[in-house]
Every structure is written in C-alpha cells, then in structure tokens.
Design an enzyme around this catalytic site. Structure first.
Site, PDB file in Angstrom:
ATOM      1  N   LEU A 171       0.842  -1.206   0.000  1.00 47.75           N
ATOM      2  CA  LEU A 171       0.000   0.000   0.000  1.00 47.75           C
ATOM      3  C   LEU A 171       0.876   1.255   0.000  1.00 47.75           C
ATOM      4  CD1 LEU A 171      -3.131   0.281  -0.003  1.00 47.75           C
ATOM      5  CD2 LEU A 171      -2.934   1.002   2.373  1.00 47.75           C
ATOM      6  N   GLY A 172       1.742   1.334  -1.042  1.00 45.71           N
ATOM      7  CA  GLY A 172       2.494   2.576  -1.276  1.00 45.71           C
ATOM      8  C   GLY A 172       1.623   3.527  -2.083  1.00 45.71           C
ATOM      9  N   ILE A 217       1.134   3.764  -5.311  1.00 43.04           N
ATOM     10  CA  ILE A 217       0.305   3.108  -6.329  1.00 43.04           C
ATOM     11  C   ILE A 217      -0.863   2.368  -5.674  1.00 43.04           C
ATOM     12  CG2 ILE A 217       0.283   1.265  -8.064  1.00 43.04           C
ATOM     13  CD1 ILE A 217       3.208   2.127  -8.728  1.00 43.04           C
ATOM     14  N   ARG A 223       4.549  -4.405   4.444  1.00 41.31           N
ATOM     15  CA  ARG A 223       5.559  -4.729   5.459  1.00 41.31           C
ATOM     16  C   ARG A 223       5.041  -4.427   6.860  1.00 41.31           C
ATOM     17  NH1 ARG A 223      10.375  -2.049   2.163  1.00 41.31           N
ATOM     18  NH2 ARG A 223       8.493  -0.986   1.487  1.00 41.31           N
ATOM     19  N   ARG A 282       5.935  -6.639 -10.213  1.00 37.60           N
ATOM     20  CA  ARG A 282       6.964  -7.317 -10.990  1.00 37.60           C
ATOM     21  C   ARG A 282       6.555  -8.777 -11.132  1.00 37.60           C
ATOM     22  NH1 ARG A 282       8.131  -3.175 -12.574  1.00 37.60           N
ATOM     23  NH2 ARG A 282      10.059  -1.948 -12.381  1.00 37.60           N
ATOM     24  N   GLU A 313      10.676 -11.502 -18.525  1.00 35.99           N
ATOM     25  CA  GLU A 313      10.412 -10.597 -19.644  1.00 35.99           C
ATOM     26  C   GLU A 313      11.669 -10.460 -20.504  1.00 35.99           C
ATOM     27  OE1 GLU A 313       8.895  -6.912 -18.080  1.00 35.99           O
ATOM     28  OE2 GLU A 313       7.366  -7.929 -16.933  1.00 35.99           O
ATOM     29  N   HIS A 316       3.936  -5.225 -20.156  1.00 35.32           N
ATOM     30  CA  HIS A 316       4.597  -4.298 -19.222  1.00 35.32           C
ATOM     31  C   HIS A 316       4.316  -2.852 -19.678  1.00 35.32           C
ATOM     32  CE1 HIS A 316       8.023  -4.005 -16.087  1.00 35.32           C
ATOM     33  NE2 HIS A 316       7.279  -2.911 -16.062  1.00 35.32           N
TER      34      HIS A 316
END
Lengths: 329, 329
Positions: free
Chosen positions: B168-169, B171, B191, B248, B277, B295
């Site tokens: 939950l940063g 973005i 975290r 990622r 990728e 991506h």
C-alpha cells in the site's frame, strides 16, 4: 388475495407470458408462482406466432415479461385485451410503447436501479480499455506477436481527463462517481440542469463535446436523442476523443462514427450497443481503436440472480394488488 | 556551477550514459544539457560492449540512466569508478543494486510518483477486463463469431467486491481510491500496518487472500516478496478469485499461477508483468480468463513526456550540486 388465488385451479390463475430468447426466459422464469401462471414458450417464438397456434390465450394473458429484442408496441398491445402489466428486465424501455400502455391503463415495471452499477462499471471498463489499448495489446500478445507487443503504441492517460456524460440519471451518476476517483473532470448534458448536481452542465451535446475529450452515453433512446451523436459532435470532440456507448446503439449515427474512426477524426470508441442488434457492422472488426462488447453491460451472474428475483417480486406484488417494486409507469 | 561548466569545452563536461533500448533512450535523451554531456549509443548496446570499444569512457561516465531491462548491478558499478548518479525512469528499482550504490556513495533517482496514476489505472483496467470479460468478448466479436458473442458467458460484477491490495504505497493507495468509488471493500497487506490508513490490515498475504476475492499486487520485488503469491495463497483466494499484477512478474510463482488457472483453482488473472520478460509463457495465450499486457502500465504519451522532463531535471539538479528531484537514495 394470494391465498384466494391459490384456491383456484392453476388454469384460472392470471397468465404471464415470457417473451424473449430461451436463454433469458429460462433465467427469468419465477420459481414460485402462487398467484399467477407462467406461459414460457421455451423457444424464440414471437407472441404473434404463439397466439396463432394458441388463440385461446389472447384473452387471458394478464402480464408479459419482455426482453429488449422482443418489443411490446401497439401491434402486440392490440392482440392482448386483458393485458394489465408489462415487465422488462432492462433499464431501457424503448422497446415498449409507454404512451400506448399509459392510455390503456397498463402498468409497466423495469429493472429499477438493479443494473446501474454493472452498466457504470462497463462504461468505465470500455473507456479504460480504449484509452490504454488493453484488448488490442492482449490480442497482439496472444497472437504470439511478442516483439510487436513489446513495441506496442503508447496509450492515453485516463486520470485527469475531461469527461462529458450524456444523461445524468442513476447510471450517469454512478459513472461520474467512479471517474471522479480517477481525478477526471466531469461535466454533463441532460434534458434539464440537475439542481442538486455541482458538475458543469451544457445544454447541448455539441457544447459538451467541445469542452471535453471523452463522451459517455448513458441516456435513454427516444425521438429527441436518436443520433444525438452526429458528425458535428464527433468533430467537436476531436482527434484524440473517445466515445463510449452503454445506452442504445441509435444514440449514435453509426455510419458517421465508422467514417470518423476510419478517417481519424476521433480517437476511439467503446461500444456495448449497436444500431441494428444483433448485427454489428463488420467494418468495426478491423479497428484496433474500437472495443466491441455484445450488449453485455448487465451480463453478470450477480445481476442475473438479482433480476430473476425482481421480476418475481413485481409479479407477486402486482397480482396481490400491491404497488410494483420498480414501476416505470 | 552550471555557468562554470558551460565555459568548459563539451568534452570536459561530466558524461551521462543512456542505457536502454533505442526506443527508450531516444525518448529520454534530454533536449538541453548545459552542464553534462549525453552518451547515447543509439542501439541496444550494453555497457560492457560499449566500454570494450570505447575504453576511455570507463573513467569519465559520472551518471547513467538505465531502464529496467538494463540492470545496474555490482558488475556494472565496478566498471565505472567515476559513477556518482544512477537514474531509472521507473517506479521499480529492483534492477539496481541499491546497497552497492549506497556503499559506493552513488545517488539514485527514480520516477517518484510520476507513474502512480497510470499504473493504478492499468491495475483497475486489467481487473475490470478480467471480471467483465471485455477482451475476450471483443476478440470473439471481431472474429465475427456473432452468434457466439451474443451468447457470451456471464461476467462477474466488480462493484462491491472484496479487494486485497498487496503493497500500500503510492500506487496501492491510488488503486484503493479508485476501487472505493466502485463500492469495493478494501483491505491490504504490506511490510507494516500504516498508522494513517483505516483499511483493514492483514499481516500475511495468505490471510489477505483468505478474506478477499481479488488480489492486486503493487509491492516492490525483493527477497521478501519474491513468489509471495504461491499455490497456497491462490487456493486461499479461491475458484472465483482474480489476481492482478502491476508490480513485478516474480512476485508470483508463474508456473503455479498457470497451473491454478488451467485447473480452475482461481478464476482469472490480469498480468502486466512476467517472470522472464520479454518472454511470456505461451500457455497463457489460450486462456480466455487471462488478460495479458506487455509491461505497459506506464506506457502513456502523457507519462513519457513527463519522465523525459523528470530525467532531465534530475540531471540538471545533480550537476548543479542541488538535491535530486526524485531521490531513491
């Protein structure tokens, strides 16, 4: 009233005719019919055909449940002198002759707000898909065009865009609520300015298109709104503009839309509805800046179980002499 | 400092190496380089190759701009004794050895929050696309399978669903803001519990998956988060569950994801990133309940002009002895 009706043999109960494709009528068929009797032809039979082989039912059908491809216009109403109720499991009612119903004292029930969230979700989904090229990139990758997809053309940012909503009813408001969370700037056009709404109002769709880069069509189809999106409106929206239609196909002049898309006069379109459903002009199929959806805005499993219940509740209410749950008129 | 540098002949200016595909380096190439000199190999040359034919540059490269497929790890850092700055035009920094940079006193700048809106938009777009089967229906219609598309399987309602956000940063918060407007019920894992956030916190991804039907991965990739989505988590999410990954690829055990999708242990996935990728496992291509994106979460024209400016501003600031605009370390 319900108890009384239950004492009658089933044949004496009021008759409810299910008018739609077998797929829909099988979903809509009520489980419990205490105070009415369902006639489900279980095939794509139109009412005219049905009555030609079952003429005795012409005078005893009291209610009809009709999906949008099975219109209830004056010709149908003339055939059913005992009709007192029409139920459509849709938000739109343009397949029903409301003024003829009104003059005959026939009540009409719709889907109320049951589908508003799903239709608004679909509008936003189509907009995002066109803007960010989701379907086009997915198709490219799945064709195993890996190198092509890794050099896929840039999309257009959605957040912060100016969005014009045509028709700010329940669905339009749900669309606005969602797009506000994307930091989009909302304005709208509708028959009248809404006194309790703070979004800027434009009295014509042309003014709305001139001042926005995205148009989302959520209004109903009637004589005033047919082809409300014409070439002039599209040119005003501009080359980067996107049109999303979750209303009815004939809100847009479809031939002009195709021309504007092919000529690059507008940027893209997300279409859940078409002028002559179930036909979709095949010229759309080659366009990567168009996302097509088969009139699926309400097609979620959650909505289907909801509408089945709602049709049943309206029938039970009506035949118990109670007010309709979701009246149109 | 800038003025001083301008008095030097261009060869004496600090060198900035652009390390990325020609497509990206041509976009990122700053217009004005008052106080630094750009080396843009304008081909897919990796730094090792470049230095083998231009060994004199090994000691005068002071800064490097590297895209995510062009890692700056210990091997690269060892080659560039004069390196003082690494800039990545990405939100993720897992292609940079941050601790090695820190110990060498090398500063690192990232994209800051520039891409947060676009990435959050992409997460919601992929979720909607999977839930409402947009790409699958569009593909079906465009293959001219009209009758098939008009009987397309029902989608799943998005509004009101329980959504778990992993990470939950900035973005993750943007995703939450958007999905709250769809009346979704948000909870999260990260975290640490965020003191200022009122969404329910789950200390493990397994607990989060058990209590939600949608997981959206927005966290960074590191040793703690690699394969954080394993078979156990997917089984806990359940058969109707949807996973969206805009973080990622290696956050998910990709082989297990494929297995769970094929076996029907989860309902669908929207994937913008992959473990290896630019390769995408071809088994995904046949799955209608998976939407693939190359991506592309940040690939909008608006973000591209933004990142070009941001790279330039960071370079100008650094070589003017001012603080970085978007420092990572």
């Amino acid at each position: 009233m319900e108890d009384q009706n239950n004492k009658f043999p089933k044949n004496n109960l009021p008759k409810v005719f299910l008018h739609g494709s077998p797929k829909f009528t099988s979903i809509l068929q009520p489980h419990h019919s205490h105070n009415f009797h369902i006639i489900n032809p279980s095939s794509s039979t139109h009412l005219h055909q049905f009555l030609s082989t079952n003429p005795h039912h012409a005078t005893d059908i009291a209610a009809i449940v009709c999906t949008s491809l099975y219109p209830v216009k004056a010709d149908v109403l003339r055939l059913l002198p005992s009709l007192r109720l029409v139920i459509t499991p849709s938000a739109g009612t343009n397949h029903i002759d409301l003024s003829e119903c009104r003059s005959r004292g026939i009540q009409v029930a719709g889907a109320g707000n049951l589908f508003s969230e799903d239709v608004a979700d679909m509008a936003v989904a189509l907009l995002m898909d066109v803007s960010r090229k989701i379907s086009a990139a997915d198709r490219c990758l799945k064709r195993q065009s890996l190198s092509a997809s890794w050099n896929f053309p840039l999309g257009s940012k959605l957040s912060g865009k100016k969005v014009g909503i045509v028709g700010l009813g329940r669905i339009g408001l749900e669309v606005a609520q969602r797009l506000e969370a994307f930091n989009c700037i909302i304005s709208y056009n509708s028959r009248n300015k809404k006194p309790l709404v703070s979004y800027p109002f434009y009295s014509t769709v042309l003014d709305l298109a001139t001042n926005t880069s995205i148009l989302i069509l959520c209004c109903e189809l009637n004589n005033q709104t047919r082809h409300i999106i014409n070439r002039e409106v599209m040119l005003a929206l501009g080359k980067g503009g996107v049109i999303v239609n979750v209303g009815r196909g004939a809100l847009i002049d479809e031939k002009e839309l195709l021309r504007c898309l092919i000529e690059g006069e507008i940027g893209g379109a997300g279409l859940d509805v078409f002028e002559n459903e179930p036909n979709v002009p095949k010229e759309f199929f080659a366009l990567d800046n168009v996302v097509l959806s088969p009139h699926a805005a309400v097609l979620t499993s959650e909505s289907f179980s909801g509408i089945k219940q709602l049709v049943e509740q309206n029938l039970i209410a009506f035949f118990s002499n109670k007010p309709l749950i979701t009246p149109v008129i």
